[in-house]
Design a protein around this motif. Structure first.
Motif, PDB file in Angstrom:
ATOM      1  N   VAL A   1      16.475 -35.914 -23.086  1.00  0.00           N
ATOM      2  CA  VAL A   1      16.064 -34.563 -23.411  1.00  0.00           C
ATOM      3  C   VAL A   1      17.005 -33.990 -24.653  1.00  0.00           C
ATOM      4  O   VAL A   1      16.539 -33.111 -25.537  1.00  0.00           O
ATOM      5  N   MET A   2      18.126 -34.455 -24.887  1.00  0.00           N
ATOM      6  CA  MET A   2      18.979 -33.909 -25.696  1.00  0.00           C
ATOM      7  C   MET A   2      18.947 -34.732 -27.195  1.00  0.00           C
ATOM      8  O   MET A   2      18.462 -36.017 -27.154  1.00  0.00           O
ATOM      9  N   LYS A   3      19.126 -34.303 -28.278  1.00  0.00           N
ATOM     10  CA  LYS A   3      19.310 -34.809 -29.613  1.00  0.00           C
ATOM     11  C   LYS A   3      20.299 -35.788 -29.491  1.00  0.00           C
ATOM     12  O   LYS A   3      21.429 -35.752 -29.161  1.00  0.00           O
ATOM     13  N   GLY A   4      19.863 -37.093 -30.053  1.00  0.00           N
ATOM     14  CA  GLY A   4      20.998 -38.145 -30.210  1.00  0.00           C
ATOM     15  C   GLY A   4      21.695 -38.106 -31.635  1.00  0.00           C
ATOM     16  O   GLY A   4      21.009 -37.318 -32.553  1.00  0.00           O
ATOM     17  N   ALA A   5      22.882 -38.402 -31.442  1.00  0.00           N
ATOM     18  CA  ALA A   5      23.865 -38.333 -32.438  1.00  0.00           C
ATOM     19  C   ALA A   5      23.623 -39.168 -33.776  1.00  0.00           C
ATOM     20  O   ALA A   5      23.860 -39.048 -34.901  1.00  0.00           O
ATOM     21  N   ARG A   6      22.958 -40.531 -33.208  1.00  0.00           N
ATOM     22  CA  ARG A   6      22.781 -41.511 -34.321  1.00  0.00           C
ATOM     23  C   ARG A   6      21.189 -41.941 -34.169  1.00  0.00           C
ATOM     24  O   ARG A   6      20.726 -41.648 -33.290  1.00  0.00           O
ATOM     25  N   GLU A   7      20.755 -42.253 -35.143  1.00  0.00           N
ATOM     26  CA  GLU A   7      19.398 -42.774 -35.617  1.00  0.00           C
ATOM     27  C   GLU A   7      19.068 -44.100 -34.829  1.00  0.00           C
ATOM     28  O   GLU A   7      18.121 -44.206 -34.241  1.00  0.00           O
ATOM     29  N   GLN A   8      20.297 -45.013 -34.969  1.00  0.00           N
ATOM     30  CA  GLN A   8      20.175 -46.053 -34.178  1.00  0.00           C
ATOM     31  C   GLN A   8      21.289 -46.380 -33.167  1.00  0.00           C
ATOM     32  O   GLN A   8      22.393 -46.135 -33.876  1.00  0.00           O
ATOM     33  N   GLY A   9      21.073 -46.744 -31.991  1.00  0.00           N
ATOM     34  CA  GLY A   9      22.206 -46.693 -31.101  1.00  0.00           C
ATOM     35  C   GLY A   9      21.597 -46.786 -29.747  1.00  0.00           C
ATOM     36  O   GLY A   9      20.535 -46.896 -29.552  1.00  0.00           O
ATOM     37  N   MET A  10      22.302 -46.610 -28.831  1.00  0.00           N
ATOM     38  CA  MET A  10      22.177 -46.501 -27.315  1.00  0.00           C
ATOM     39  C   MET A  10      21.068 -45.667 -26.887  1.00  0.00           C
ATOM     40  O   MET A  10      19.848 -45.984 -26.247  1.00  0.00           O
ATOM     41  N   LEU A  11      21.305 -44.247 -27.534  1.00  0.00           N
ATOM     42  CA  LEU A  11      20.134 -43.377 -27.094  1.00  0.00           C
ATOM     43  C   LEU A  11      18.693 -43.542 -27.747  1.00  0.00           C
ATOM     44  O   LEU A  11      17.927 -43.460 -27.143  1.00  0.00           O
ATOM     45  N   ASP A  12      18.947 -43.951 -29.058  1.00  0.00           N
ATOM     46  CA  ASP A  12      17.514 -44.394 -29.655  1.00  0.00           C
ATOM     47  C   ASP A  12      16.820 -45.436 -29.124  1.00  0.00           C
ATOM     48  O   ASP A  12      15.804 -45.508 -28.794  1.00  0.00           O
ATOM     49  N   ASP A  13      17.566 -46.549 -28.508  1.00  0.00           N
ATOM     50  CA  ASP A  13      16.921 -47.739 -27.582  1.00  0.00           C
ATOM     51  C   ASP A  13      16.436 -47.238 -26.262  1.00  0.00           C
ATOM     52  O   ASP A  13      15.440 -47.544 -25.938  1.00  0.00           O
ATOM     53  N   PHE A  14      17.269 -46.245 -25.843  1.00  0.00           N
ATOM     54  CA  PHE A  14      16.957 -45.547 -24.403  1.00  0.00           C
ATOM     55  C   PHE A  14      15.379 -44.801 -24.649  1.00  0.00           C
ATOM     56  O   PHE A  14      14.650 -45.080 -23.851  1.00  0.00           O
ATOM     57  N   SER A  15      15.497 -43.976 -25.566  1.00  0.00           N
ATOM     58  CA  SER A  15      14.277 -43.280 -25.832  1.00  0.00           C
ATOM     59  C   SER A  15      12.943 -44.033 -26.228  1.00  0.00           C
ATOM     60  O   SER A  15      11.908 -43.831 -25.703  1.00  0.00           O
ATOM     61  N   ARG A  16      13.234 -45.399 -26.607  1.00  0.00           N
ATOM     62  CA  ARG A  16      12.258 -46.027 -27.222  1.00  0.00           C
ATOM     63  C   ARG A  16      11.391 -46.693 -25.972  1.00  0.00           C
ATOM     64  O   ARG A  16      10.259 -47.142 -25.903  1.00  0.00           O
ATOM     65  N   VAL A  17      12.234 -47.098 -24.849  1.00  0.00           N
ATOM     66  CA  VAL A  17      11.735 -47.779 -23.826  1.00  0.00           C
ATOM     67  C   VAL A  17      11.784 -46.863 -22.622  1.00  0.00           C
ATOM     68  O   VAL A  17      11.085 -47.664 -21.431  1.00  0.00           O
ATOM     69  N   THR A  18      12.082 -45.714 -22.646  1.00  0.00           N
ATOM     70  CA  THR A  18      11.908 -45.131 -21.166  1.00  0.00           C
ATOM     71  C   THR A  18      11.086 -43.888 -21.427  1.00  0.00           C
ATOM     72  O   THR A  18      10.621 -43.443 -22.423  1.00  0.00           O
ATOM     73  N   ARG A  19      10.374 -43.783 -20.175  1.00  0.00           N
ATOM     74  CA  ARG A  19       9.265 -42.691 -20.036  1.00  0.00           C
ATOM     75  C   ARG A  19      10.083 -41.397 -19.729  1.00  0.00           C
ATOM     76  O   ARG A  19      10.668 -41.201 -18.570  1.00  0.00           O
ATOM     77  N   ILE A  20      10.461 -40.599 -20.800  1.00  0.00           N
ATOM     78  CA  ILE A  20      11.180 -39.601 -20.611  1.00  0.00           C
ATOM     79  C   ILE A  20      10.686 -38.534 -19.466  1.00  0.00           C
ATOM     80  O   ILE A  20      11.556 -37.952 -18.951  1.00  0.00           O
ATOM     81  N   ARG A  21       9.432 -38.194 -19.211  1.00  0.00           N
ATOM     82  CA  ARG A  21       8.986 -37.415 -18.334  1.00  0.00           C
ATOM     83  C   ARG A  21       9.240 -37.854 -16.812  1.00  0.00           C
ATOM     84  O   ARG A  21       9.450 -37.106 -16.101  1.00  0.00           O
TER      85      ARG A  21
END
Length: 253
Positions: free
Chosen positions: A156-176
């Protein structure tokens, strides 16, 4: 089968527990963070077993605390401690956010990281030496909740990088799903704390809330958002804070 594959990926990523290997496709990884807290469940159970062994054989408190402090590192392979140390190095640099993010990616370990790791292990060993097997259920919840909150924060929090672990995480994970599962884990932990510690549950809940708010404030102000390394820092800090509350609060209440 998809859920089982996600479970196996969670354990293969965040622990050194041997599990069957599955293909790392987006579909297989989709729910892996929902099972991340189960790694904490196993960690807590093993720690409970160690404390029970210490109680039964009357093992010295120094050895009790030392092994208990190292056991989570053995189970996880130190993946979260690595993030903790990288974050400490970055914060100690007193550089702008862009430079701090570069330090997070640096494979070298600085003096501040080494000192922080040594201090962390020393303090955690001292706290564990004060715990007995009766604290096992409360301790298990520490490791479950720290991972549930870490996964939720990444979601739910904003990622510090546009490309990185968090970006990859958001792309494949169902956040809800991560949020819902995190809420369920948190509710279970709160119920266990209420049943085993009474009013201590309120202190644990308050400490967890302070850790989340402090993490968000630090990550946004110092790095412009969260990263995988910062998530490791948050997990380690939350675990230490909750264990301290259980030890100190147990003496006061």
């Amino acid at each position: 089968m998809r859920l089982i594959r996600s479970l196996l990926i969670a354990f293969s990523t965040y622990s050194r527990i041997p599990v069957p290997q599955v293909e790392w496709t987006e579909e297989n990884r989709r729910y892996s963070m929902c099972f991340f807290p189960l790694v904490g469940l196993v960690t807590g159970l093993l720690l409970w077993g160690w404390l029970a062994l210490c109680d039964h054989f009357e093992i010295d408190l120094f050895l009790r605390g030392a092994v208990a402090a190292l056991l989570p590192l053995v189970i996880t392979g130190g993946i979260h401690m690595d993030g903790f140390m990288d974050t400490v190095d970055a914060l100690a640099s007193w550089q702008p956010a862009e430079k701090r993010l570069e330090i997070l990616k640096d494979s070298h370990t600085g003096a501040f990281a080494v000192m922080a790791c040594a201090g962390y292990l020393l303090l955690s060993a001292a706290l564990y030496s004060e715990l007995f097997a009766s604290a096992g259920p409360s301790l298990i919840c520490v490791f479950i909740l720290s991972r549930a909150l870490s996964a939720w924060a990444l979601a739910v929090m904003k990622g510090a990088r546009e490309q990185g672990m968090l970006d990859d995480f958001s792309r494949v994970t169902r956040i809800r799903m991560v949020s819902v599962s995190g809420g369920i884990y948190a509710l279970i932990c709160l119920c266990v704390w209420i049943l085993t510690g009474g009013w201590l549950a309120l202190l644990c809940a308050a400490a967890a809330a302070v850790c989340v708010l402090g993490y968000r404030r630090m990550a946004y102000r110092q790095f412009g958002g969260v990263t995988g390394d910062l998530a490791g820092w948050f997990l380690q800090v939350t675990e230490l804070a909750l264990i301290a509350v259980i030890v100190i609060g147990g003496r006061l209440l």
